[in-house]
Design a protein around this motif. Sequence first.
Motif, short mmCIF file in Angstrom:
data_model
loop_
_atom_site.label_atom_id
_atom_site.label_comp_id
_atom_site.label_asym_id
_atom_site.label_seq_id
_atom_site.Cartn_x
_atom_site.Cartn_y
_atom_site.Cartn_z
N LYS A 1 0.98 4.09 -2.87
CA LYS A 1 0.65 5.46 -2.49
C LYS A 1 1.76 6.42 -2.91
O LYS A 1 1.51 7.50 -3.46
CB LYS A 1 0.41 5.55 -0.98
CG LYS A 1 0.02 6.94 -0.50
CD LYS A 1 -0.20 6.96 1.00
CE LYS A 1 -0.55 8.37 1.47
NZ LYS A 1 -0.73 8.43 2.96
N SER A 2 2.99 6.02 -2.65
CA SER A 2 4.14 6.84 -3.04
C SER A 2 4.21 7.02 -4.55
O SER A 2 4.57 8.09 -5.05
CB SER A 2 5.44 6.20 -2.53
OG SER A 2 5.48 6.18 -1.12
N GLU A 42 1.69 9.58 -5.59
CA GLU A 42 2.14 10.91 -5.18
C GLU A 42 3.24 11.42 -6.10
O GLU A 42 3.31 12.61 -6.41
CB GLU A 42 2.64 10.87 -3.73
CG GLU A 42 1.52 10.68 -2.70
CD GLU A 42 2.05 10.55 -1.28
OE1 GLU A 42 3.29 10.60 -1.11
OE2 GLU A 42 1.24 10.40 -0.36
N LYS A 89 0.83 -1.20 0.00
CA LYS A 89 0.00 0.00 0.00
C LYS A 89 0.87 1.26 0.00
O LYS A 89 0.57 2.24 -0.69
CB LYS A 89 -0.92 -0.01 1.23
CG LYS A 89 -1.90 1.14 1.28
CD LYS A 89 -2.81 1.03 2.49
CE LYS A 89 -3.80 2.19 2.55
NZ LYS A 89 -4.69 2.09 3.75
#
Length: 268
Positions: A23-24, A27, A19
């Motif tokens: 997510k990174s 971003e 996760k």
Amino acid sequence: QQVSVSNSTVTENVIWSIKGFKKSALESLKGRWKIPLISSLITIGITICLMVAVYPWDFLFSTDVSTLNVASIIVRMLGLYAVMLLVCPVVVFAYLMLIQKMRKTKENIKFNDYVEGFSFWNKGILATLWQFLCFFLWFLLFFVCFAIIMSVSVLLINAKLSFVGTAIIFVGCIILYVFIFSKYYSYCMNLYILANNPKIKIKKALALSIKITNGYRGKLFLLDLSFFGWYLLCCLTLGIGIIFYSPYYMMTFSNACEFLRKKAIKNC
């Protein structure tokens, strides 16, 4: 768990987290999707066009085997392998270098950043060929072991020990397939390592991939499996979805590679 890093695009994963890697990745791509999408379209477009051009379509659609030109089919199949081993690595490596640059910097990227990656065409080709050779040798070993298992099993079945023979085939196949997948994931960070630092020697990059993935190959498989929904989307959209999937997938694995690299350095 994640900690902020001032010189990084987003956050740095300090523990293995699917996760967190995803997510990174999002971003890192946020507000900067344009160039990766254009580059993805070009990369996929070049690959597909060349593969379609050399693919032996007459063999696929022919209903009369006697009318087939065997020599032509062989030449086209060789051309297909040439595209996969000599052309695809160039465009994929250039794309990976773009992704790695996006991961390491907050600065806006330009299309020229993707084009610059083509100057390392030799690295992409040689790294892919070396990886293919190593994997092919392991596959030959797999084939020999599979042949031995099948031979022993047939002998047992002929000796009226069909249950034992069938069990050996089943267990043997599982072990061999796990072994092959393990080898695949031990090599999977090869191009990511080179794209991050093209100055590394080809053999060293593959050796580093084997080293840093040790103990994490099962987790890498699960990371791959987490994109199953994207695989389905790509199929349902007749491949169009891969244009959006590629930057997300490669950025995620780029984050995983960076985590494994730092983990290996820390454990040295």
